[in-house]
Design a protein around this motif. Sequence first.
Motif, short mmCIF file in Angstrom:
data_model
loop_
_atom_site.label_atom_id
_atom_site.label_comp_id
_atom_site.label_asym_id
_atom_site.label_seq_id
_atom_site.Cartn_x
_atom_site.Cartn_y
_atom_site.Cartn_z
N PRO A 29 0.84 -1.20 0.00
CA PRO A 29 0.00 0.00 0.00
C PRO A 29 0.88 1.25 0.00
N VAL A 30 0.46 2.23 -0.77
CA VAL A 30 1.13 3.54 -0.73
C VAL A 30 0.73 4.20 0.59
N ARG A 31 1.71 4.81 1.25
CA ARG A 31 1.47 5.36 2.59
C ARG A 31 0.26 6.29 2.63
N GLN A 32 0.05 7.09 1.60
CA GLN A 32 -1.09 8.01 1.58
C GLN A 32 -2.43 7.27 1.51
N SER A 33 -2.42 6.02 1.10
CA SER A 33 -3.68 5.26 1.02
C SER A 33 -4.08 4.69 2.38
N VAL A 34 -3.18 4.77 3.35
CA VAL A 34 -3.49 4.30 4.70
C VAL A 34 -4.05 5.48 5.47
N ASP A 35 -5.33 5.67 5.36
CA ASP A 35 -6.02 6.81 5.94
C ASP A 35 -5.95 6.77 7.47
N PRO A 36 -5.35 7.81 8.10
CA PRO A 36 -5.26 7.82 9.57
C PRO A 36 -6.63 7.72 10.26
N PHE A 37 -7.67 8.28 9.63
CA PHE A 37 -9.00 8.18 10.22
C PHE A 37 -9.52 6.75 10.18
N ALA A 38 -9.17 6.02 9.13
CA ALA A 38 -9.58 4.62 9.03
C ALA A 38 -8.82 3.76 10.05
N LEU A 39 -7.64 4.20 10.46
CA LEU A 39 -6.85 3.47 11.46
C LEU A 39 -7.34 3.71 12.89
N ARG A 40 -8.27 4.62 13.06
CA ARG A 40 -8.73 5.01 14.39
C ARG A 40 -9.04 3.83 15.33
N PRO A 41 -9.71 2.77 14.87
CA PRO A 41 -10.03 1.67 15.80
C PRO A 41 -8.80 1.00 16.42
N TRP A 42 -7.64 1.15 15.78
CA TRP A 42 -6.44 0.47 16.24
C TRP A 42 -5.37 1.41 16.79
N LEU A 43 -5.58 2.72 16.73
CA LEU A 43 -4.49 3.68 16.98
C LEU A 43 -3.75 3.46 18.30
N GLY A 44 -4.43 3.28 19.39
CA GLY A 44 -3.74 3.08 20.65
C GLY A 44 -2.90 1.82 20.69
N HIS A 45 -3.18 0.91 19.77
CA HIS A 45 -2.50 -0.38 19.72
C HIS A 45 -1.42 -0.41 18.63
N CYS A 46 -1.18 0.73 17.98
CA CYS A 46 -0.24 0.77 16.86
C CYS A 46 1.02 1.56 17.19
N ALA A 47 2.09 1.14 16.55
CA ALA A 47 3.34 1.89 16.52
C ALA A 47 3.69 2.06 15.05
N ILE A 48 4.27 3.20 14.73
CA ILE A 48 4.72 3.45 13.36
C ILE A 48 6.25 3.46 13.38
N TYR A 49 6.84 2.55 12.60
CA TYR A 49 8.29 2.46 12.49
C TYR A 49 8.69 2.98 11.12
N GLU A 50 9.60 3.96 11.09
CA GLU A 50 10.02 4.56 9.83
C GLU A 50 11.44 4.14 9.50
N ALA A 51 11.65 3.66 8.28
CA ALA A 51 12.98 3.26 7.83
C ALA A 51 13.89 4.49 7.81
N ILE A 52 15.10 4.33 8.36
CA ILE A 52 16.07 5.43 8.36
C ILE A 52 17.40 4.91 7.86
N ALA A 53 18.28 5.84 7.54
CA ALA A 53 19.62 5.48 7.05
C ALA A 53 20.31 4.61 8.08
N GLY A 54 21.15 3.72 7.61
CA GLY A 54 21.87 2.83 8.50
C GLY A 54 21.13 1.53 8.74
N ASP A 55 20.08 1.28 7.95
CA ASP A 55 19.37 0.00 8.04
C ASP A 55 18.69 -0.19 9.39
N ASP A 56 18.15 0.91 9.94
CA ASP A 56 17.46 0.87 11.23
C ASP A 56 16.07 1.45 11.03
#
Length: 143
Positions: A29-56
């Motif tokens: 999925p393209v990140r913009q297609s993951v609507d934050p409002f649609a994620l509302r039922p799970w938000l407290g149970h979610c973490a967002i991990y962003e890829a960064i330089a250095g393979d972390d």
Amino acid sequence: METSVPQHPRIIDIIDFWKSCQPRIHGLPVRQSVDPFALRPWLGHCAIYEAIAGDDFKVRLEGSFISEMGGENWTGHRASEIDSRYQATLLRDLRDVSEARTFRTAQISIVQANFIRIERALLPVTLGGGAVDQIIGCIYRIV
């Protein structure tokens, strides 16, 4: 990371949501297609991990349920820091999902307390170039 068949109904629901997100590039999925409002039922149970330089991966957001259950908030920290502190495998699991380019689920213990069992889904998304740019982690306690 071993993948298990999802059991928790909310984990099944978020996987179905992830599968339904459109448009997709190379199966992600393209990140913009993951609507934050649609994620509302799970938000407290979610973490967002962003890829960064250095393979972390950097924890961009950690939901309130996750923070409360573990007794700390890792927002702004790297997965490698969590692994170093708790001798955990989060970074390896995130890399596995990134390389596989599909979701993974597992029943594991939280790093802060091995007696608390959770079911976790890791769901990759792309910013648009096809590479995995973020992974949504969703956890629910197993009763």
